[in-house]
Scaffold this motif. Structure first.
Motif, PDB file in Angstrom:
ATOM      1  N   ILE A 139     -17.549  -5.226  10.691  1.00 28.03           N
ATOM      2  CA  ILE A 139     -16.154  -5.039  10.269  1.00 28.03           C
ATOM      3  C   ILE A 139     -16.161  -4.346   8.902  1.00 28.03           C
ATOM      4  CG2 ILE A 139     -13.910  -6.160  10.031  1.00 28.03           C
ATOM      5  CD1 ILE A 139     -15.353  -6.952  12.594  1.00 28.03           C
ATOM      6  N   THR A 140     -15.331  -3.333   8.756  1.00 27.87           N
ATOM      7  CA  THR A 140     -15.178  -2.660   7.465  1.00 27.87           C
ATOM      8  C   THR A 140     -13.740  -2.846   6.999  1.00 27.87           C
ATOM      9  OG1 THR A 140     -16.812  -1.013   8.121  1.00 27.87           O
ATOM     10  CG2 THR A 140     -15.458  -0.477   6.209  1.00 27.87           C
ATOM     11  N   TYR A 141     -13.584  -3.154   5.714  1.00 33.68           N
ATOM     12  CA  TYR A 141     -12.243  -3.385   5.155  1.00 33.68           C
ATOM     13  C   TYR A 141     -11.907  -2.308   4.131  1.00 33.68           C
ATOM     14  CZ  TYR A 141     -13.001  -8.018   7.143  1.00 33.68           C
ATOM     15  OH  TYR A 141     -13.258  -9.059   7.994  1.00 33.68           O
ATOM     16  N   PHE A 142     -10.668  -1.863   4.157  1.00 28.22           N
ATOM     17  CA  PHE A 142     -10.189  -0.883   3.190  1.00 28.22           C
ATOM     18  C   PHE A 142      -8.925  -1.409   2.497  1.00 28.22           C
ATOM     19  CE2 PHE A 142     -12.474   1.861   6.199  1.00 28.22           C
ATOM     20  CZ  PHE A 142     -13.210   2.656   5.341  1.00 28.22           C
ATOM     21  N   ALA A 143      -8.723  -0.915   1.278  1.00 28.94           N
ATOM     22  CA  ALA A 143      -7.458  -1.081   0.551  1.00 28.94           C
ATOM     23  C   ALA A 143      -7.052  -2.552   0.449  1.00 28.94           C
ATOM     24  CB  ALA A 143      -6.378  -0.227   1.215  1.00 28.94           C
ATOM     25  N   ALA A 144      -5.828  -2.879   0.880  1.00 24.38           N
ATOM     26  CA  ALA A 144      -5.318  -4.232   0.688  1.00 24.38           C
ATOM     27  C   ALA A 144      -6.146  -5.272   1.433  1.00 24.38           C
ATOM     28  CB  ALA A 144      -3.859  -4.307   1.148  1.00 24.38           C
ATOM     29  N   LEU A 145      -6.737  -4.891   2.566  1.00 25.64           N
ATOM     30  CA  LEU A 145      -7.571  -5.864   3.288  1.00 25.64           C
ATOM     31  C   LEU A 145      -8.895  -6.088   2.563  1.00 25.64           C
ATOM     32  CD1 LEU A 145      -7.008  -5.099   7.083  1.00 25.64           C
ATOM     33  CD2 LEU A 145      -5.965  -6.837   5.630  1.00 25.64           C
ATOM     34  N   ARG A 146      -9.383  -5.077   1.873  1.00 26.24           N
ATOM     35  CA  ARG A 146     -10.595  -5.273   1.067  1.00 26.24           C
ATOM     36  C   ARG A 146     -10.293  -6.251  -0.076  1.00 26.24           C
ATOM     37  NH1 ARG A 146     -14.315  -0.193  -0.476  1.00 26.24           N
ATOM     38  NH2 ARG A 146     -14.364  -0.241   1.808  1.00 26.24           N
ATOM     39  N   ASP A 147      -9.118  -6.109  -0.676  1.00 25.22           N
ATOM     40  CA  ASP A 147      -8.737  -7.039  -1.741  1.00 25.22           C
ATOM     41  C   ASP A 147      -8.566  -8.461  -1.189  1.00 25.22           C
ATOM     42  OD1 ASP A 147      -8.718  -4.866  -3.404  1.00 25.22           O
ATOM     43  OD2 ASP A 147      -6.536  -4.781  -3.629  1.00 25.22           O
ATOM     44  N   ALA A 148      -7.984  -8.562   0.013  1.00 22.22           N
ATOM     45  CA  ALA A 148      -7.700  -9.881   0.583  1.00 22.22           C
ATOM     46  C   ALA A 148      -8.984 -10.621   0.971  1.00 22.22           C
ATOM     47  CB  ALA A 148      -6.783  -9.744   1.790  1.00 22.22           C
ATOM     48  N   THR A 149      -9.970  -9.875   1.473  1.00 26.21           N
ATOM     49  CA  THR A 149     -11.194 -10.525   1.936  1.00 26.21           C
ATOM     50  C   THR A 149     -12.232 -10.632   0.833  1.00 26.21           C
ATOM     51  OG1 THR A 149     -12.173  -8.411   2.616  1.00 26.21           O
ATOM     52  CG2 THR A 149     -10.867  -9.605   4.264  1.00 26.21           C
ATOM     53  N   GLY A 150     -12.188  -9.712  -0.107  1.00 24.74           N
ATOM     54  CA  GLY A 150     -13.244  -9.653  -1.115  1.00 24.74           C
ATOM     55  C   GLY A 150     -14.483  -8.924  -0.643  1.00 24.74           C
ATOM     56  N   ASP A 204       2.491  -0.801 -17.350  1.00 25.86           N
ATOM     57  CA  ASP A 204       2.365  -2.167 -17.866  1.00 25.86           C
ATOM     58  C   ASP A 204       1.046  -2.829 -17.455  1.00 25.86           C
ATOM     59  OD1 ASP A 204       2.696  -2.699 -15.183  1.00 25.86           O
ATOM     60  OD2 ASP A 204       4.650  -3.661 -15.385  1.00 25.86           O
ATOM     61  N   GLY A 205       0.179  -2.063 -16.779  1.00 32.39           N
ATOM     62  CA  GLY A 205      -1.144  -2.580 -16.427  1.00 32.39           C
ATOM     63  C   GLY A 205      -1.242  -3.125 -15.011  1.00 32.39           C
ATOM     64  N   GLU A 206      -0.098  -3.368 -14.349  1.00 32.23           N
ATOM     65  CA  GLU A 206      -0.137  -3.870 -12.968  1.00 32.23           C
ATOM     66  C   GLU A 206      -0.557  -2.770 -12.001  1.00 32.23           C
ATOM     67  OE1 GLU A 206       3.310  -5.828 -11.514  1.00 32.23           O
ATOM     68  OE2 GLU A 206       3.472  -7.175 -13.222  1.00 32.23           O
ATOM     69  N   THR A 207      -1.053  -3.190 -10.854  1.00 34.86           N
ATOM     70  CA  THR A 207      -1.372  -2.236  -9.788  1.00 34.86           C
ATOM     71  C   THR A 207      -0.856  -2.803  -8.467  1.00 34.86           C
ATOM     72  OG1 THR A 207      -3.518  -3.236  -9.240  1.00 34.86           O
ATOM     73  CG2 THR A 207      -3.506  -1.523 -10.949  1.00 34.86           C
ATOM     74  N   THR A 208      -0.574  -1.903  -7.515  1.00 36.06           N
ATOM     75  CA  THR A 208      -0.195  -2.374  -6.184  1.00 36.06           C
ATOM     76  C   THR A 208      -0.505  -1.307  -5.139  1.00 36.06           C
ATOM     77  OG1 THR A 208       1.570  -3.412  -4.899  1.00 36.06           O
ATOM     78  CG2 THR A 208       2.193  -1.534  -6.218  1.00 36.06           C
ATOM     79  N   TRP A 209      -0.881  -1.753  -3.949  1.00 42.92           N
ATOM     80  CA  TRP A 209      -1.021  -0.831  -2.828  1.00 42.92           C
ATOM     81  C   TRP A 209       0.365  -0.508  -2.297  1.00 42.92           C
ATOM     82  CZ3 TRP A 209      -5.491   1.452  -2.146  1.00 42.92           C
ATOM     83  CH2 TRP A 209      -6.651   0.811  -2.549  1.00 42.92           C
ATOM     84  N   LYS A 228      13.258   3.471   0.130  1.00 43.49           N
ATOM     85  CA  LYS A 228      12.463   2.900  -0.956  1.00 43.49           C
ATOM     86  C   LYS A 228      11.208   2.257  -0.397  1.00 43.49           C
ATOM     87  CE  LYS A 228      15.149   2.040  -4.967  1.00 43.49           C
ATOM     88  NZ  LYS A 228      15.430   1.054  -5.993  1.00 43.49           N
ATOM     89  N   ARG A 229      10.155   2.474  -1.079  1.00 44.80           N
ATOM     90  CA  ARG A 229       8.891   1.954  -0.592  1.00 44.80           C
ATOM     91  C   ARG A 229       8.759   0.464  -0.907  1.00 44.80           C
ATOM     92  NH1 ARG A 229       4.511   6.570  -0.977  1.00 44.80           N
ATOM     93  NH2 ARG A 229       5.779   8.198  -0.122  1.00 44.80           N
ATOM     94  N   LYS A 230       8.094  -0.222   0.015  1.00 43.80           N
ATOM     95  CA  LYS A 230       7.864  -1.642  -0.185  1.00 43.80           C
ATOM     96  C   LYS A 230       6.491  -1.832  -0.815  1.00 43.80           C
ATOM     97  CE  LYS A 230      10.527  -3.217   3.752  1.00 43.80           C
ATOM     98  NZ  LYS A 230      10.451  -3.934   5.026  1.00 43.80           N
ATOM     99  N   ARG A 231       6.392  -2.878  -1.565  1.00 45.50           N
ATOM    100  CA  ARG A 231       5.086  -3.258  -2.088  1.00 45.50           C
ATOM    101  C   ARG A 231       4.676  -4.542  -1.393  1.00 45.50           C
ATOM    102  NH1 ARG A 231       8.067  -1.860  -6.453  1.00 45.50           N
ATOM    103  NH2 ARG A 231       7.431   0.069  -7.450  1.00 45.50           N
ATOM    104  N   TYR A 232       3.414  -4.787  -1.338  1.00 52.48           N
ATOM    105  CA  TYR A 232       3.002  -6.021  -0.705  1.00 52.48           C
ATOM    106  C   TYR A 232       1.801  -6.604  -1.411  1.00 52.48           C
ATOM    107  CZ  TYR A 232      -0.125  -2.735   1.627  1.00 52.48           C
ATOM    108  OH  TYR A 232      -1.026  -1.748   1.903  1.00 52.48           O
ATOM    109  N   ALA A 233       1.824  -7.910  -1.468  1.00 52.02           N
ATOM    110  CA  ALA A 233       0.685  -8.614  -2.050  1.00 52.02           C
ATOM    111  C   ALA A 233      -0.303  -8.897  -0.949  1.00 52.02           C
ATOM    112  CB  ALA A 233       1.153  -9.917  -2.682  1.00 52.02           C
TER     113      ALA A 233
END
Lengths: 80, 158
Positions: free
Chosen positions: A6-17, B125-130, B151-156
């Motif tokens: 499994i390879t993770y990119f972007a937000a999923l890489r952040d979520a899994t570490g 401000d130093g924050e980042t988001t996908w 408008k684009r959504k951000r997600y955690a």
């Protein structure tokens, strides 16, 4: 049991570490693997957010998994 | 080459492209300093290269089949970009401008919807988001949405 890469990119890489992992699973399809990994990592993506790539090509969620497949779950893309 | 990913500046690559003939329409997507009322200091693009190159090549090939154009190509950046850098560059060449405009729009819309490239915004401000753009999944929706609803959504992630 199937061994998958499994390879993770972007937000999923952040979520899994992880950028990648090799795991053994009973999941038969990419969709069931997605649910299994959602339980494991508690990421905030649903099936409708994600597209699936198997061996570097987009595939439908019900695609059966084979030993040694490279699987990538694609979170919403944002190129351009 | 129909589609390229590069972690180097795009500008030098453009000058080496040979314009075919007639009407040429180019599109440059650039890094802007404000998004959704937040001050953006830089962007980070990440690609899944094997699939991105496959899909990018397929998209430009589709444009060559669907529109009466002579040539087309596209380049997308990866890596860390600062304000005003070119993130994506697209060219369509045709005998008449209408086809070149249509093909260029098709290519950028479809790249945004299909090519596995992700964008992380870095704010002052130093924050980042996908960033996610739900409407990009269906490029035709763009023309139907009001400006506010685009408008684009951000997600955690956790």
């Amino acid at each position: 049991m199937t061994i998958l890469h499994i390879t993770y990119f972007a937000a999923l890489r952040d979520a899994t570490g992880y950028s990648e992992e090799t795991l053994t699973t009973e999941a038969v399809t990419a969709k069931t693997l997605f649910y299994e990994l959602t339980e494991k990592y508690h990421w905030r993506f649903t099936e409708t957010d994600i597209r699936i790539a198997i061996n570097d090509r987009y595939r439908p969620p019900d695609t059966p998994l084979k030993e040694g497949d490279r699987v990538v779950f694609i979170p919403p893309v944002a190129g351009g | 080459m129909l589609f390229q990913l590069t972690d180097r500046p795009i500008e030098p690559l453009i000058s080496s492209l040979h314009p075919h003939t007639g009407a040429i329409v180019t599109f440059e997507g650039r890094v802007r300093a404000v998004n959704d009322d937040r001050e953006v200091s830089s962007l980070e693009y990440v690609a899944y290269p094997e699939l991105a190159l496959h899909e990018g090549h397929a998209i430009v090939s589709e444009a060559l089949e669907r529109f009466d154009i002579i040539g087309a190509c596209a380049i997308h950046r990866t890596g860390h970009l600062v304000i005003n850098d070119i993130a994506v560059w697209i060219m369509s060449a045709a005998v008449h401008r209408k086809e070149a405009f249509e093909a260029t729009e098709y290519i950028i819309n479809t790249i945004k919807a299909r090519v596995p490239i992700w964008k992380k915004e870095h704010y002052s401000d130093g924050e980042t988001t996908w960033v996610r753009c739900d409407h990009c999944a269906n490029p035709h929706d763009h023309s139907k949405q009001s400006k506010a609803s685009l408008k684009r959504k951000r997600y955690a992630t956790r």
